[in-house]
Design an enzyme around this catalytic site. Structure first.
Site, PDB file in Angstrom:
ATOM      1  CB  ALA A  94      -0.946   0.006   1.198  1.00 52.06           C
ATOM      2  CB  ALA A  95       4.137   2.307   1.251  1.00 51.96           C
ATOM      3  CG  ASP A 165       0.307  -0.846  -7.413  1.00 47.61           C
ATOM      4  OD1 ASP A 165       0.117  -1.094  -8.618  1.00 47.61           O
ATOM      5  OD2 ASP A 165       1.059   0.072  -7.019  1.00 47.61           O
ATOM      6  CB  CYS A 218       3.935   1.352 -12.222  1.00 48.14           C
ATOM      7  SG  CYS A 218       5.397   0.968 -11.236  1.00 48.14           S
TER       8      CYS A 218
END
Length: 394
Positions: A94-95, A165, A218
């Site tokens: 999450a960071a 993510d 990403c």
């Protein structure tokens, strides 16, 4: 072949215009801001220029979060998959907190106070940043942890949705971060792809049958994106969700198993996102997950910490004032001008001779920044030392 592609990209990179900066408003603190709307997030704004966010008290009040517009696309997919039975969510990697705050706003808009969001970051230093960003955002239903993904396997079927993510080779960051280019190699891609499989395999038992995995990176390559999501579906057991692409006109492309946003073709940096549904007969929703279930995990944030007694004096916790559940009738509220607010955030001495004595909440444009104890001749500043502005405010 890959090396030639990288060289070509770097040659083009200098000719590419810098991407505009974007922010996402906290709809429970601020709903109006100038800028171009982000197509896939009604609270997202693309700004004409980059302000000095550190010197904006509204930023410290949690009124908005600075987040790349492409990264907001994960939140769009999340919202498209929310149902009445998806109230317990894990944001696994999450960071620094962009996706967590987006998920929290989406859950609160749909369910009010009836949800639980666990926001996790395994790296301790990054977890500290996550904790502070979540505290400023102020949602009382967000629990922050710092655990290896395997630790969540003990919460079997505990989550309706897991958002992952995952760490990646960062090809979507080449335009923004020269270090991402220097660190890239074909070996790195293979290493990242293997690590991503391990992360999802470790956390898989925590996702309930019929639950949703939202998987994003990403980067651009298929090994870390489509290949991995197809591997998860095949080896762990799931059905890939074919996501409708309603933003092709804004540069969003469909890949085999998800959606791809490329820097230079969309408004932001690079992002890939896909989703699948875990095999099995859906059981009871994970909404029964409580703070007690997570207490052995030693959360960094859990619920609302109001403060503590020191002798006979109850000292309020500074972050209590930023929380959405804070009762503004409990303490006097004092509005500060911008310069005084920055002095408070710099932890300089401020004077409030006209304010009541004792603990008061200092605000900027109606939003709490935190507590001071007004002694008349001076104020004791309760802002945590680690959160003070280090930049020159003059």
């Amino acid at each position: 072949m890959a090396g030639r592609k990288i060289s070509k990209f770097l040659a083009q990179r200098k000719r590419m215009e810098a991407l505009p900066v974007s922010i996402r408003l906290n709809p429970f603190k601020l709903t109006e801001w100038e800028g171009t709307p982000v197509p896939w997030n009604k609270w997202g704004r693309i700004l004409d220029s980059r302000p000095v966010f550190t010197l904006d008290p509204l930023f410290h009040a949690g009124a908005y979060y600075v987040q790349d517009s492409s990264a907001m696309y994960v939140g769009h997919i999340f919202r498209s998959l929310l149902t009445c039975d998806t109230r317990t969510v894990l944001d696994l990697c999450a960071a620094p907190g962009g996706k967590t705050t987006d998920l929290a706003a989406s859950l609160r808009e749909k369910f009010g106070n009836g949800f639980t969001l666990v926001s996790n970051e395994v790296m301790k230093q990054r977890a500290g940043v996550l904790r502070d960003n979540v505290a400023a955002w102020g949602d009382p239903n967000v629990i922050v942890t710092s655990l290896d993904p395997a630790a969540f396997a003990h919460l079997r079927s505990g989550f309706d949705i897991i958002v992952a993510d995952v760490p990646c080779s960062g090809e979507g960051m080449f335009r923004k971060d020269p270090k991402a280019v220097e660190q890239w190699s074909e070996d790195t891609v293979q290493l990242c792809a293997a690590r991503q499989k391990r992360i999802i395999s470790d956390v898989w038992p925590a996702l309930k049958p019929g639950g949703i995995l939202i998987y994003s990176t990403c980067t651009y390559n298929e090994q870390e994106n489509d290949d991995n999501l197809e591997w998860i579906a095949r080896e762990l057991g799931g059905s890939i969700v074919r996501l409708p692409n309603t933003y092709s006109g804004s540069g969003v492309k469909e890949s085999r198993a998800g959606h791809l946003l490329k820097a230079g073709e969309t408004l932001g940096e690079g992002q890939w996102v896909g989703a699948l549904v875990k095999d099995g007969i859906p059981g009871q929703s994970g909404r029964g997950l409580t703070d007690a279930d997570l207490k052995p995990f030693h959360p960094l944030i859990s619920g609302v910490h109001k403060g503590e007694y020191k002798g006979r004096d109850f000292v309020p916790d500074n972050d209590w004032a930023l929380n959405l559940d804070f009762d503004r009738n409990l303490y006097p509220m004092v509005e500060l001008d911008r310069q005084t607010a920055l002095k408070y955030l710099h932890r300089d001495s401020i004077l409030l001779p006209q304010a009541p004595r004792g603990y008061i909440v200092v605000c900027y444009r109606g939003l709490p920044l935190g507590f001071v104890k007004n002694l008349g001749t001076r104020c004791n500043n309760l802002l945590p030392q680690r959160r003070r502005i280090l930049m020159d405010i003059k």
